[in-house]
Design an enzyme around this catalytic site. Structure first.
Site, PDB file in Angstrom:
ATOM      1  N   ASP A   8      81.686  53.012  35.329  1.00 49.16           N
ATOM      2  CA  ASP A   8      82.641  53.879  36.011  1.00 49.16           C
ATOM      3  C   ASP A   8      84.054  53.310  35.926  1.00 49.16           C
ATOM      4  O   ASP A   8      84.235  52.093  35.973  1.00 49.16           O
ATOM      5  CB  ASP A   8      82.224  54.036  37.478  1.00 49.16           C
ATOM      6  CG  ASP A   8      82.962  55.150  38.180  1.00 49.16           C
ATOM      7  OD1 ASP A   8      83.499  56.036  37.492  1.00 49.16           O
ATOM      8  OD2 ASP A   8      83.011  55.133  39.426  1.00 49.16           O
ATOM      9  N   HIS A  25      88.119  56.510  27.829  1.00 49.99           N
ATOM     10  CA  HIS A  25      86.758  56.663  27.311  1.00 49.99           C
ATOM     11  C   HIS A  25      86.588  55.902  25.984  1.00 49.99           C
ATOM     12  O   HIS A  25      85.540  55.306  25.735  1.00 49.99           O
ATOM     13  CB  HIS A  25      86.434  58.143  27.106  1.00 49.99           C
ATOM     14  CG  HIS A  25      86.349  58.922  28.386  1.00 49.99           C
ATOM     15  ND1 HIS A  25      85.573  58.513  29.448  1.00 49.99           N
ATOM     16  CD2 HIS A  25      86.955  60.078  28.776  1.00 49.99           C
ATOM     17  CE1 HIS A  25      85.698  59.380  30.440  1.00 49.99           C
ATOM     18  NE2 HIS A  25      86.521  60.338  30.060  1.00 49.99           N
ATOM     19  N   LEU A 120      66.396  43.129  22.355  1.00 48.46           N
ATOM     20  CA  LEU A 120      66.855  43.933  23.479  1.00 48.46           C
ATOM     21  C   LEU A 120      66.641  45.419  23.205  1.00 48.46           C
ATOM     22  O   LEU A 120      66.900  45.899  22.102  1.00 48.46           O
ATOM     23  CB  LEU A 120      68.343  43.677  23.715  1.00 48.46           C
ATOM     24  CG  LEU A 120      69.073  44.633  24.677  1.00 48.46           C
ATOM     25  CD1 LEU A 120      68.694  44.343  26.105  1.00 48.46           C
ATOM     26  CD2 LEU A 120      70.585  44.541  24.480  1.00 48.46           C
TER      27      LEU A 120
END
Length: 223
Positions: A8, A25, A120
């Site tokens: 956020d 962004h 991962l």
């Protein structure tokens, strides 16, 4: 460990730098690579990232279109990073609402990395909302009339089937809520909140949080 991140603060970061929201962004997308590579090197097994929620469609059309364009570019550009860093890619959420081109890129990246990588697992939440996930899950279970509905059968029908529940959930940007992210999976997650806006979040700050995580006493309702 399963680490979940609510990324956020992109818009506010852009505003602080006197830039349009889309600039935030773009910088936020770059941060994903840094944090993902850190997690891969740190031995974290699962990393879930809240990229685009079911509620994000309410944003201005131009911003949504840019986010979709940015996602497409990210999937193409980062493919080699996934392969070189031995990272498995997986998406969760209802991607049927995305363009056919994006759906194909997502499925292609999932297929290739799942075949070639075993490190991962990066889980990207796209058109994801926990309430929508549960709705879809219960629809699946209803179709399996012989299926007993219990915690195990629900977990197996979730988007995250086969992935352990969240151990640690971090939200950047100063807000202190889950915003409809992995509600079932985060039932006993340790929560961390930081004022740092996502594009300014660093591997060093995350490392400090992880150190604190291992100092916490997780009782899971017991003593």
């Amino acid at each position: 460990m399963h680490l979940a991140l609510i990324m956020d603060g992109n818009g506010r970061w852009a505003k602080q730098h006197l830039k349009p929201r889309i600039f935030g962004h773009k910088e936020g997308a770059k941060k994903i690579r840094e944090i993902t590579e850190f997690c891969a090197k740190s031995g974290i097994k699962y990393l879930s990232l809240y990229a685009f929620s079911t509620e994000n469609w309410k944003r201005p059309k131009a911003e949504v279109e840019y986010l979709m364009k940015l996602l497409g570019e990210y999937l193409v550009k980062e493919r080699q990073t996934y392969l070189e860093s031995n990272i498995v890619f997986k998406s969760i959420g209802d991607i049927s609402k995305l363009s056919l081109e994006l759906q194909q890129e997502i499925k292609s990246l999932e297929t290739q990395t799942q075949a070639e990588c075993n490190g991962l697992t990066q889980i990207l939440a796209l058109n994801y909302g926990a309430k929508d996930e549960l709705r879809r899950t219960f629809m699946i279970l209803r179709q399996k009339q012989e299926c007993e509905i219990n915690e195990e059968s629900i977990a197996q029908a979730l988007d995250t089937s086969g992935i352990p529940d969240v151990d640690m959930l971090v939200r950047t940007g100063g807000e202190m809520r889950l915003s409809n992210f992995l509600l079932w999976q985060s039932a006993y997650a340790e929560l961390f909140f930081t004022q740092t806006l996502w594009p300014s979040f660093s591997a060093q700050e995350l490392e400090s949080m992880i150190a604190e995580f291992y100092q916490r006493n997780r009782r899971f309702g017991g003593l």
